[in-house]
Design a protein around this motif. Structure first.
Motif, PDB file in Angstrom:
ATOM      1  N   ASP A 184     -26.177  10.523   5.419  1.00  0.00           N
ATOM      2  CA  ASP A 184     -25.710  10.537   4.042  1.00  0.00           C
ATOM      3  C   ASP A 184     -24.303   9.923   3.972  1.00  0.00           C
ATOM      4  O   ASP A 184     -23.350  10.482   4.499  1.00  0.00           O
ATOM      5  N   PHE A 185     -24.195   8.776   3.317  1.00  0.00           N
ATOM      6  CA  PHE A 185     -22.916   8.078   3.260  1.00  0.00           C
ATOM      7  C   PHE A 185     -21.849   8.903   2.566  1.00  0.00           C
ATOM      8  O   PHE A 185     -20.695   8.964   3.025  1.00  0.00           O
ATOM      9  N   GLU A 186     -22.184   9.538   1.465  1.00  0.00           N
ATOM     10  CA  GLU A 186     -21.199  10.290   0.700  1.00  0.00           C
ATOM     11  C   GLU A 186     -20.568  11.406   1.524  1.00  0.00           C
ATOM     12  O   GLU A 186     -19.392  11.713   1.366  1.00  0.00           O
ATOM     13  N   SER A 187     -21.346  11.993   2.407  1.00  0.00           N
ATOM     14  CA  SER A 187     -20.812  13.094   3.223  1.00  0.00           C
ATOM     15  C   SER A 187     -19.994  12.588   4.407  1.00  0.00           C
ATOM     16  O   SER A 187     -19.382  13.393   5.125  1.00  0.00           O
ATOM     17  N   ARG A 188     -19.981  11.272   4.616  1.00  0.00           N
ATOM     18  CA  ARG A 188     -19.251  10.702   5.746  1.00  0.00           C
ATOM     19  C   ARG A 188     -18.122   9.761   5.308  1.00  0.00           C
ATOM     20  O   ARG A 188     -17.329   9.348   6.138  1.00  0.00           O
ATOM     21  N   LYS A 189     -18.038   9.446   4.023  1.00  0.00           N
ATOM     22  CA  LYS A 189     -17.094   8.408   3.610  1.00  0.00           C
ATOM     23  C   LYS A 189     -15.634   8.831   3.809  1.00  0.00           C
ATOM     24  O   LYS A 189     -14.755   7.970   3.895  1.00  0.00           O
ATOM     25  N   HIS A 190     -15.365  10.135   3.949  1.00  0.00           N
ATOM     26  CA  HIS A 190     -13.990  10.567   4.234  1.00  0.00           C
ATOM     27  C   HIS A 190     -13.572  10.198   5.655  1.00  0.00           C
ATOM     28  O   HIS A 190     -12.384  10.256   5.992  1.00  0.00           O
ATOM     29  N   LEU A 191     -14.548   9.792   6.471  1.00  0.00           N
ATOM     30  CA  LEU A 191     -14.259   9.371   7.845  1.00  0.00           C
ATOM     31  C   LEU A 191     -13.982   7.878   7.942  1.00  0.00           C
ATOM     32  O   LEU A 191     -13.673   7.381   9.030  1.00  0.00           O
ATOM     33  N   ILE A 192     -14.086   7.159   6.832  1.00  0.00           N
ATOM     34  CA  ILE A 192     -13.945   5.713   6.808  1.00  0.00           C
ATOM     35  C   ILE A 192     -12.619   5.345   6.145  1.00  0.00           C
ATOM     36  O   ILE A 192     -12.267   5.886   5.094  1.00  0.00           O
ATOM     37  N   VAL A 193     -11.885   4.443   6.777  1.00  0.00           N
ATOM     38  CA  VAL A 193     -10.586   4.001   6.264  1.00  0.00           C
ATOM     39  C   VAL A 193     -10.636   2.498   6.033  1.00  0.00           C
ATOM     40  O   VAL A 193     -10.885   1.730   6.967  1.00  0.00           O
ATOM     41  N   ASP A 194     -10.386   2.078   4.805  1.00  0.00           N
ATOM     42  CA  ASP A 194     -10.412   0.659   4.468  1.00  0.00           C
ATOM     43  C   ASP A 194      -9.057   0.012   4.695  1.00  0.00           C
ATOM     44  O   ASP A 194      -8.016   0.691   4.714  1.00  0.00           O
ATOM     45  N   ALA A 195      -9.059  -1.301   4.844  1.00  0.00           N
ATOM     46  CA  ALA A 195      -7.813  -2.057   4.891  1.00  0.00           C
ATOM     47  C   ALA A 195      -7.040  -1.810   3.603  1.00  0.00           C
ATOM     48  O   ALA A 195      -7.618  -1.674   2.521  1.00  0.00           O
ATOM     49  N   GLY A 196      -5.710  -1.732   3.730  1.00  0.00           N
ATOM     50  CA  GLY A 196      -4.870  -1.446   2.576  1.00  0.00           C
ATOM     51  C   GLY A 196      -4.622   0.031   2.356  1.00  0.00           C
ATOM     52  O   GLY A 196      -3.962   0.417   1.385  1.00  0.00           O
ATOM     53  N   ARG A 197      -5.121   0.874   3.276  1.00  0.00           N
ATOM     54  CA  ARG A 197      -4.940   2.326   3.180  1.00  0.00           C
ATOM     55  C   ARG A 197      -4.188   2.836   4.402  1.00  0.00           C
ATOM     56  O   ARG A 197      -4.096   2.163   5.430  1.00  0.00           O
ATOM     57  N   THR A 198      -3.684   4.046   4.306  1.00  0.00           N
ATOM     58  CA  THR A 198      -3.092   4.710   5.464  1.00  0.00           C
ATOM     59  C   THR A 198      -4.117   5.652   6.085  1.00  0.00           C
ATOM     60  O   THR A 198      -5.035   6.129   5.408  1.00  0.00           O
ATOM     61  N   VAL A 199      -3.965   5.906   7.367  1.00  0.00           N
ATOM     62  CA  VAL A 199      -4.888   6.788   8.074  1.00  0.00           C
ATOM     63  C   VAL A 199      -4.561   8.232   7.709  1.00  0.00           C
ATOM     64  O   VAL A 199      -3.405   8.668   7.871  1.00  0.00           O
ATOM     65  N   PRO A 200      -5.527   8.988   7.221  1.00  0.00           N
ATOM     66  CA  PRO A 200      -5.266  10.386   6.859  1.00  0.00           C
ATOM     67  C   PRO A 200      -4.776  11.208   8.052  1.00  0.00           C
ATOM     68  O   PRO A 200      -5.168  10.969   9.194  1.00  0.00           O
ATOM     69  N   GLY A 201      -3.895  12.177   7.760  1.00  0.00           N
ATOM     70  CA  GLY A 201      -3.426  13.091   8.796  1.00  0.00           C
ATOM     71  C   GLY A 201      -2.121  12.691   9.438  1.00  0.00           C
ATOM     72  O   GLY A 201      -1.615  13.418  10.307  1.00  0.00           O
ATOM     73  N   TYR A 202      -1.562  11.537   9.021  1.00  0.00           N
ATOM     74  CA  TYR A 202      -0.304  11.059   9.605  1.00  0.00           C
ATOM     75  C   TYR A 202       0.661  10.719   8.473  1.00  0.00           C
ATOM     76  O   TYR A 202       0.334   9.933   7.580  1.00  0.00           O
ATOM     77  N   ASP A 203       1.851  11.327   8.538  1.00  0.00           N
ATOM     78  CA  ASP A 203       2.817  11.183   7.459  1.00  0.00           C
ATOM     79  C   ASP A 203       4.221  11.063   8.044  1.00  0.00           C
ATOM     80  O   ASP A 203       4.558  11.777   8.998  1.00  0.00           O
ATOM     81  N   LYS A 204       5.014  10.200   7.456  1.00  0.00           N
ATOM     82  CA  LYS A 204       6.389  10.033   7.931  1.00  0.00           C
ATOM     83  C   LYS A 204       7.208  11.305   7.777  1.00  0.00           C
ATOM     84  O   LYS A 204       8.166  11.516   8.529  1.00  0.00           O
ATOM     85  N   THR A 205       6.841  12.153   6.806  1.00  0.00           N
ATOM     86  CA  THR A 205       7.586  13.386   6.579  1.00  0.00           C
ATOM     87  C   THR A 205       6.985  14.579   7.312  1.00  0.00           C
ATOM     88  O   THR A 205       7.532  15.679   7.250  1.00  0.00           O
ATOM     89  N   GLY A 206       5.876  14.374   7.998  1.00  0.00           N
ATOM     90  CA  GLY A 206       5.251  15.450   8.761  1.00  0.00           C
ATOM     91  C   GLY A 206       5.850  15.575  10.146  1.00  0.00           C
ATOM     92  O   GLY A 206       6.703  14.773  10.551  1.00  0.00           O
ATOM     93  N   PRO A 207       5.410  16.545  10.930  1.00  0.00           N
ATOM     94  CA  PRO A 207       5.953  16.722  12.282  1.00  0.00           C
ATOM     95  C   PRO A 207       5.679  15.529  13.186  1.00  0.00           C
ATOM     96  O   PRO A 207       6.413  15.292  14.145  1.00  0.00           O
ATOM     97  N   GLU A 208       4.607  14.765  12.901  1.00  0.00           N
ATOM     98  CA  GLU A 208       4.279  13.586  13.710  1.00  0.00           C
ATOM     99  C   GLU A 208       5.246  12.428  13.449  1.00  0.00           C
ATOM    100  O   GLU A 208       5.399  11.536  14.288  1.00  0.00           O
ATOM    101  N   GLN A 209       5.868  12.396  12.250  1.00  0.00           N
ATOM    102  CA  GLN A 209       6.887  11.405  11.897  1.00  0.00           C
ATOM    103  C   GLN A 209       6.393   9.961  12.040  1.00  0.00           C
ATOM    104  O   GLN A 209       7.120   9.077  12.493  1.00  0.00           O
TER     105      GLN A 209
END
Length: 375
Positions: A152-177
């Motif tokens: 089911d694509f809809e249940s998996r599309k949160h695992l897909i990252v398109d060009a022009g986007r940032t990778v979820p879970g990584y933030d300059k203001t988070g502990p990972e910096q």
């Protein structure tokens, strides 16, 4: 702790380990190229990586990104990692992967063999399972493949990252910096092409690190050619995201190939296409570093200089010239290791910019360099 970028001498092959500020470890490509023959100056990648993991008290990577499935980016994958799709890859001592990043092409391409096929099998398994995977770009053929597989694509599309986007879970203001911005692959181009172009459909990332309130930027260009670099520049500028093309350290595309700059090699120096020139000359920060993951640059007139394979002397001449003019550094991975000490080298992300790690075993104090920010 501050982030660190670790480059490995592997011949014309890629592996980069990024140690993040919060202790996460991100491995970009894995190519165990050393064959153990006398005179082989390539490092023992499995040994180096295991030594580091042992020091950190862990047996896993938070992320392993395989930018594309050419041998020089995934050789030994099936020997080193603990993989979920088959029990024969789950023996003692194997290194686990919390999240695997692959381009859509790595899932869709047919006719793969050896480690490329193993990468594909693992990625497909994780996508079916719906966890532990990030797929970069969603061409229509990926949707079609998922439909044919009963996924089911809809249940998996949160695992897909398109060009022009940032990778979820990584933030300059988070502990990972850190923030990872995706430049490539382009889903639209994969829809236009009838055949997968592995290099041009590979993952290209722009990472922005924060340390002491200061931003430093890393451009990871995989193996794309000048046409794809030009498309990245044009699309990014069209959307007003020029800051996503600023860089303090550049991992050169395709092992210092002239084809990453222009269609013509040139006699003494490759003349880059206009968009490529803008990226390399106008978007570099003061004192920026270029790292060429490649064999030593061939001498003029040598046998290697006459060959078609990179590194190309003319491309290196261009990179050296613009780097010297900017008080920067051009560093070739295989021009540094000795036969008895083929060790990686590293750059630290500091509040003053990117600085060569003088504690790295293969770097003398006289070779230390840094790229402090202007102003």
């Amino acid at each position: 702790m501050a982030a660190k970028l670790n480059f490995f001498p592997l011949g014309n092959a890629d592996t980069l380990r990024i140690d993040l500020a919060d202790g996460q470890k991100v491995l970009v490509d894995y190519a165990a190229m050393r064959n153990g023959e006398i005179g082989d100056k390539r490092c023992d990648l499995p040994e180096e990586l295991r030594r580091d993991l042992n020091r950190a008290g862990r047996d896993y990577y938070d992320v392993v990104c395989i930018t594309h499935t050419d041998t020089d980016h995934c050789k030994g994958f099936g020997d080193f990692f603990w993989l979920r799709h088959a029990g024969k890859y789950q023996g003692e001592g194997r290194i686990k992967i919390n999240e695997l990043w692959v381009p859509a092409a790595a899932i869709l391409e047919d006719g793969l063999t050896d480690d490329a096929r193993i990468v594909r099998s693992e990625a497909r398994h994780r996508l079916r399972d719906g966890k532990g995977i990030r797929v970069f770009s969603r061409p229509e053929r990926l949707k079609k493949w998922m439909q044919d597989e009963g996924i089911d694509f809809e249940s998996r599309k949160h695992l897909i990252v398109d060009a022009g986007r940032t990778v979820p879970g990584y933030d300059k203001t988070g502990p990972e910096q850190v923030e990872f911005f995706v430049h490539c692959p382009f889903g639209w181009r994969q829809n236009e092409n009838t055949v997968i172009e592995r290099n041009e459909d590979s993952i290209v990332l722009h990472a922005t690190f924060v340390e002491g309130g200061q931003e430093s930027r890393l451009f990871l260009a995989s193996d794309v050619n000048y046409e794809t670099v030009s498309e990245i520049v044009q699309v990014t500028r069209h959307h007003g995201n020029e800051d996503r093309l600023l860089w303090d350290i550049m991992k050169l595309p395709h092992h210092c190939s002239y084809l990453a700059l222009a269609p013509d090699r040139g006699a003494e120096e490759t003349k880059p296409e206009p968009d490529v020139k803008w990226l390399f000359e106008d978007q570099r920060e003061a004192g920026a570093v270029i790292v060429s993951p490649s064999n030593p640059i061939p001498a003029k007139g040598s046998e290697a200089d006459q060959g078609v394979q990179p590194p190309h002397r003319q491309a290196a001449n261009y990179h050296r010239r613009i780097t010297n003019a900017d008080d920067g550094e051009f560093r070739v991975t295989m021009e540094h290791p000795s036969q008895t000490n083929p060790k990686p080298f590293a750059y630290n992300v500091t509040a003053l910019g990117i600085a060569l790690d003088v504690a790295a075993p293969m770097v003398s104090s006289s070779a230390a360099a840094s790229t402090p920010k202007a102003g």
